[in-house]
Design an enzyme around this catalytic site. Structure first.
Site, PDB file in Angstrom:
ATOM      1  N   SER A 168       0.834  -1.194   0.000  1.00  0.00           N
ATOM      2  CA  SER A 168       0.000   0.000   0.000  1.00  0.00           C
ATOM      3  C   SER A 168       0.878   1.257   0.000  1.00  0.00           C
ATOM      4  O   SER A 168       1.609   1.513  -0.953  1.00  0.00           O
ATOM      5  CB  SER A 168      -0.964  -0.035   1.190  1.00  0.00           C
ATOM      6  OG  SER A 168      -1.963   0.938   1.071  1.00  0.00           O
ATOM      7  N   ASP A 242      -9.229  -4.574  -6.252  1.00  0.00           N
ATOM      8  CA  ASP A 242      -8.898  -3.646  -5.174  1.00  0.00           C
ATOM      9  C   ASP A 242      -9.886  -2.481  -5.176  1.00  0.00           C
ATOM     10  O   ASP A 242      -9.970  -1.722  -6.141  1.00  0.00           O
ATOM     11  CB  ASP A 242      -7.466  -3.119  -5.367  1.00  0.00           C
ATOM     12  CG  ASP A 242      -6.944  -2.381  -4.137  1.00  0.00           C
ATOM     13  OD1 ASP A 242      -7.768  -1.927  -3.324  1.00  0.00           O
ATOM     14  OD2 ASP A 242      -5.715  -2.249  -4.013  1.00  0.00           O
ATOM     15  N   HIS A 276      -7.691  -5.140  -1.538  1.00  0.00           N
ATOM     16  CA  HIS A 276      -6.457  -4.454  -1.155  1.00  0.00           C
ATOM     17  C   HIS A 276      -5.496  -5.379  -0.410  1.00  0.00           C
ATOM     18  O   HIS A 276      -4.276  -5.286  -0.573  1.00  0.00           O
ATOM     19  CB  HIS A 276      -6.794  -3.244  -0.282  1.00  0.00           C
ATOM     20  CG  HIS A 276      -5.656  -2.304  -0.084  1.00  0.00           C
ATOM     21  ND1 HIS A 276      -4.983  -1.720  -1.137  1.00  0.00           N
ATOM     22  CD2 HIS A 276      -5.042  -1.841   1.044  1.00  0.00           C
ATOM     23  CE1 HIS A 276      -4.020  -0.939  -0.678  1.00  0.00           C
ATOM     24  NE2 HIS A 276      -4.038  -1.005   0.649  1.00  0.00           N
TER      25      HIS A 276
END
Length: 332
Positions: A168, A242, A276
């Site tokens: 991330s 995502d 994610h």
């Protein structure tokens, strides 16, 4: 360290701590016995501007820098914003905490002969009226340089075999480090990141200003716009579904195209039906397989291909989908 266990402690009346009776009521086995004797050390060091930094250094069981020499090393980090140096320098870990290793933890690579510098602090500080991200690149590269210098100084890491990675915002960090301080690392691993800040125009992470208020900050922080400066191999992994507002899969797809268009050694792995974070067994295993292969090829190996080599076809790879592992040729 062994996993925590439960005891029942009783005292006779009247209370006397010297004759307390402990009854051991659990006997949880070690969850990963091969790494039972991994070595953990909390490092304290300073950035060039005097900011105190910390990191947790893990080495394989039985390793000795004096006897075995330096190891290929994986640096896994995540930047955070602070308003003071004092807050940024706080210790977040403990040498007495049991080391938990998740399914996608970088510590899994200890079993494959790597050292792991986990969570080196990468503070982005904005004191007083200053905004942290106005000097994001300068502070990020200074923190990374301090971490690399520390593990090399200790004789644990080989200076030519240090990889950097993150998930991330850590993936965003990885791309920026390869763009602005590529000499520190041999390759990078970026999972589920955002690389073009013009696609998050109303703020991101702790940045509350919009792109219209501070366009120069958004531009400077976007590794997508520095794709022509990235010469070290970069593995991009992303969940195909995502739904995190700042890290849509398009971020990795467009960044991959930009890197490939400039002849960089890169690979894009899209994990079907993953968001994610990755949950499916097949996705986790495939992500680990890709990461192991990437580190073995470009970190453990003596020399990684340069951009000019990649342009001539050396080490060139294409995007894959984890479910079918089919090659998707997008052309040069």
């Amino acid at each position: 360290l062994d996993p925590p266990q439960y005891f029942v402690r009783t005292w006779p009346a009247p209370f006397d701590a010297d004759v307390a009776n402990d009854v051991h009521i659990t006997d949880f086995p070690h969850p990963y016995p091969a790494l039972r004797h991994l070595q953990k050390e909390i490092l304290r060091y300073e950035r060039g501007d005097g900011t105190p930094l910390t990191a947790t250094l893990y080495t394989p069981p039985g390793y000795s820098a004096q006897e075995s020499g330096p190891l290929p090393t994986l640096v896994w980090a995540y930047p955070r914003e602070f308003k003071t140096k004092e807050a940024a320098g706080q210790l977040r870990d403990s040498p007495y905490r049991f080391t938990g290793i998740g399914a996608s933890s970088p510590l899994l690579h200890l079993a494959r002969g790597y050292a792991v510098l986990d969570g080196p602090t990468m503070p982005i500080i904005g004191e007083g009226e200053d905004e942290p991200n106005d000097t994001y690149v300068e502070q990020l590269t200074a923190s990374a340089r301090a971490a690399v210098d520390e593990v090399v100084r200790r004789g644990v890491a080989h200076p030519d075999k240090i990889a950097v990675g993150g998930h991330s915002y850590g993936a965003f960090m990885t791309a920026n480090l390869l763009a602005h301080a590529g000499e520190l690392f041999c390759c990078g691993i970026a999972r589920s990141g955002a690389y073009n800040r013009t696609l998050t125009p109303f703020g991101f992470q702790a940045e509350e200003r919009t792109i219209w208020q501070t366009p120069e900050t958004y531009m400077k922080m976007s590794p997508f716009l520095m794709a022509d400066r990235i010469s070290k191999p970069l593995l991009l992994v992303h969940g195909e579904d995502d739904n995190n507002s700042g890290t849509f899969p398009m971020q990795s797809e467009r960044f991959y195209s930009a890197l490939k268009g400039h002849g960089a050694v890169c690979r894009l792995v899209l994990l079907p039906h993953e968001s994610h974070g990755y949950r499916g067994r097949e996705s986790i295993h495939h992500s680990l397989w890709e990461t192991c292969n990437w580190l073995d090829a470009y970190c453990k190996a003596a020399e990684a291909p340069t951009t000019s080599d990649a342009t001539n076809g050396a080490g060139h790879v294409d995007a894959v989908g984890a479910a079918s592992a089919a090659e998707k040729d997008e052309g040069m």
